[in-house]
Design a protein around this motif. Structure first.
Motif, short mmCIF file in Angstrom:
data_model
loop_
_atom_site.label_atom_id
_atom_site.label_comp_id
_atom_site.label_asym_id
_atom_site.label_seq_id
_atom_site.Cartn_x
_atom_site.Cartn_y
_atom_site.Cartn_z
N UNK A 361 45.52 24.03 36.10
CA UNK A 361 46.09 23.12 37.08
C UNK A 361 45.68 23.59 38.47
N UNK A 362 45.81 22.73 39.45
CA UNK A 362 45.50 23.14 40.81
C UNK A 362 46.47 24.23 41.27
N UNK A 363 47.73 24.14 40.82
CA UNK A 363 48.68 25.20 41.14
C UNK A 363 48.18 26.55 40.60
N UNK A 364 47.73 26.56 39.35
CA UNK A 364 47.26 27.81 38.75
C UNK A 364 46.03 28.33 39.49
N UNK A 365 45.09 27.45 39.83
CA UNK A 365 43.91 27.87 40.58
C UNK A 365 44.30 28.45 41.93
N UNK A 366 45.28 27.83 42.57
CA UNK A 366 45.72 28.32 43.89
C UNK A 366 46.21 29.76 43.80
N UNK A 367 46.89 30.09 42.70
CA UNK A 367 47.43 31.44 42.54
C UNK A 367 46.31 32.43 42.26
N UNK A 368 45.43 32.10 41.32
CA UNK A 368 44.42 33.09 40.92
C UNK A 368 43.32 33.24 41.98
N UNK A 369 43.06 32.21 42.78
CA UNK A 369 42.03 32.32 43.83
C UNK A 369 42.48 33.25 44.94
N UNK A 370 43.77 33.34 45.20
CA UNK A 370 44.26 34.16 46.30
C UNK A 370 44.03 33.45 47.64
N UNK A 371 43.97 34.24 48.70
CA UNK A 371 43.81 33.64 50.03
C UNK A 371 42.70 34.29 50.83
N UNK A 415 39.62 33.82 38.05
CA UNK A 415 40.34 32.76 37.35
C UNK A 415 39.88 32.51 35.92
N UNK A 416 38.74 33.05 35.54
CA UNK A 416 38.25 32.83 34.17
C UNK A 416 38.96 33.76 33.20
N UNK A 417 39.04 35.02 33.56
CA UNK A 417 39.79 35.99 32.76
C UNK A 417 40.14 37.17 33.65
N UNK A 418 40.91 38.09 33.11
CA UNK A 418 41.31 39.25 33.89
C UNK A 418 42.78 39.20 34.28
N UNK A 419 43.27 40.26 34.94
CA UNK A 419 44.71 40.37 35.22
C UNK A 419 45.24 39.26 36.12
N UNK A 420 44.46 38.83 37.14
CA UNK A 420 44.99 37.80 38.01
C UNK A 420 45.05 36.44 37.30
N UNK A 421 44.07 36.18 36.45
CA UNK A 421 44.10 34.94 35.67
C UNK A 421 45.30 34.93 34.72
#
Length: 529
Positions: A361-371, A415-421
């Motif tokens: 979701x765009x919400x999920x992408x917003x979180x994993x992309x960071x700022x 966002x593909x894999x890893x701890x932040x994803x």
């Protein structure tokens, strides 16, 4: 992040290039009179140069993805090449010219990249949304844009409008309590510029005017809407939008929310108004806000007088009297930021697309992309570039969405894999109801001593009604849910722990919109709750 500019070489690079250039003229025949040992050393030097060139090329890819390692790797690769050329100069039979041509070519490429990364990727298009398919003008680098604004055409807009105390008052408002809105509008516009500006440019309209209207109408929020029914970046009313090709398409998506379509329609509308109002921007803006019929009538009755003439000005409502100078004020600051001490944010908005590796979701992408590289994160950018998707609506894996090169790099890393994803997925699927503790009824399992056990004569059972045999439990019918106002399929799926694609199939909903409406009954097939 550009590598060290080649246009300002170090002292070592200058001396290296000069010395190497003097050795290029060594006759080729000399290279043929070398021993087998020297030939082996020359071959090793050439292999080192090839490895350094590959290292440099890989570094450019990292830079394109906004990876901070790219700059250090690129400069290290250039230093490797310098060491190789040094070795070649001291090696009998080594042809410095062959190595030097590689070195100079890469230095030239580095200088070209520093002058403007966007020029190398001018063919990029935003392909996820059907309305965006087709060639787009790539984002102009900041240096090139600044140069363009300094030419004679910069003041074309200035000459088309009247700079007066009303405009100054508007500038004062944008620079004080409305400064955050101005900066946000600019950042949003720059992320959409590659989509919107070409539509105004080919119709001969000033870019500053486009920015001013968008800043005043929506602050650059694609999904903005008003209680009166206006919608989108340029706030088209339904009837006016239909005249210029905007409205629900075959999937139910309202193209007033599409940036390119809204830019095209607004440019056509402004040209139509200006054609009927003596090319007067103020009156055209008054028509945009206060109604074209009123503006045309006032213009016809005024005998061609301008907006600021009292007999013309006072025939428009207060909202329009405020709207016209505020749009022009925003446009004026857009053209003259340094004059007012405004430092607009630098925005890396080179267009790119992402093919989703998994549903999200765009919400999920917003979180994993960071700022990284932005003040407020990337949710607004993603929503603006992908207006067909709700922020919490699930987007299937394999879907191509619009983004920027910076977002694409961050997506691949986080966002593909890893701890932040994993963390982003956990936060998106968190259910508030799971936090509520529901204690079970207390049950008695212990033994309590109550003294000596004595046999007691059983009393005759009381007369009771015959007990009916227990019927087998009825199998529960398939569950359903009635859609409430504000629901989306993604939100419903999260609430009942369903897979969005399975829930959509069970209810005949088509991707990617998964359109549902209040009062609609959904079958909750495949849901865990």
């Amino acid at each position: 992040m550009p590598l060290m500019p080649a246009s300002v070489p170090s002292a070592r690079r200058c001396s290296l290039l000069v010395a190497a250039s003097l050795l290029i003229a060594i006759p080729t025949a000399h290279a043929q009179r070398v021993s087998a040992r020297d030939k082996g050393r020359i071959e090793a030097i050439e292999q080192r140069m090839a490895a350094a060139e590959k290292r440099y090329t890989d570094a450019l890819l990292l830079v394109a993805k906004a990876d901070p390692k790219g700059t250090a790797e690129g400069n290290a690769a250039l230093e490797d090449m310098e060491d190789v050329i040094d070795a070649c100069i001291g090696q009998k039979g080594c042809q410095v010219g062959n190595l030097l041509s590689t070195y100079k070519r890469l230095l030239k490429k580095q200088a070209d990249d520093s002058a403007g990364d966007a020029a190398d990727e001018a063919g990029d298009t935003l392909e996820a949304d059907p309305d965006h398919v087709g060639p787009l003008v790539a984002d102009v680098p900041e240096a090139a844009r600044a140069a363009a604004l300094l030419n004679d055409h910069r003041h074309a807009f200035d000459e088309m409008v009247e700079y007066n105390p009303a405009i100054q008052a508007g500038i004062r408002r944008w620079l004080t309590d409305m400064r955050p809105a101005l900066l946000t509008s600019y950042e949003n516009y720059m992320n959409l510029r590659a989509v919107m500006w070409p539509e105004w440019e080919k119709r001969g309209l000033p870019e500053a005017l486009l920015f001013g209207i968008m800043a005043k109408e929506s602050n650059g929020r694609v999904h903005a809407s008003s209680r009166a029914g206006a919608a989108g970046l340029m706030q088209f009313m339904p009837a006016t939008g239909r005249r210029f090709g905007l409205g629900p398409d075959g999937t139910g998506f309202d193209t007033r929310f599409d940036a390119r379509s809204a830019a095209e329609a607004s440019a056509s509308y402004m040209n139509e108004r200006m054609g009927q109002l003596n090319r007067n921007i103020e009156l055209a803006l008054a028509a945009y806000n206060g109604g074209e019929g009123r503006a045309q009538r006032v213009f016809n009755q005024g005998g061609g007088q301008g907006f600021w003439t009292d007999s013309i000005y006072n025939q428009f409502p207060g909202e329009t009297k405020d709207y016209v100078p505020m749009v022009i004020a925003a446009a004026w600051i857009f053209l003259h930021p340094q004059q007012y001490g405004v430092e607009f944010p630098k925005v890396n908005a080179q267009p790119a697309t992402i093919r989703l590796a998994r549903s999200t979701t765009i919400y999920e992408l917003t979180i994993c992309l960071g700022s990284a590289g932005t003040r407020d994160g990337y949710m607004r950018v993603l929503r603006n570039l992908n207006p067909r998707y709700e922020a919490d609506g699930w987007i299937p894996a394999g879907t191509t969405i619009n983004a920027t090169t910076r977002i694409a790099g961050l997506y691949n890393r986080h966002c593909v894999n890893g701890p932040r994803a994993d963390l982003a997925r956990a936060l998106i699927t968190a259910d508030v109801n799971a936090a509520i503790k529901r204690p079970q009824a207390a049950s008695y399992t212990g033994n309590v001593a109550v003294g000596d056990v004595q046999a007691m004569q059983a009393a005759a059972p009381a007369a009771t009604a015959p007990v009916a045999p227990e019927r087998p439990a009825r199998r529960p019918a398939a569950r359903s849910y009635k859609v409430a106002k504000g629901d989306t399929l993604g939100r419903i799926a999260a609430r009942f722990q369903c897979e969005v694609p399975a829930l959509a199939r069970a209810n005949g909903l088509r991707a990617p919109a998964y359109a549902i409406k209040p009062g609609q009954t959904l079958k909750l097939e495949g849901c865990d709750r």
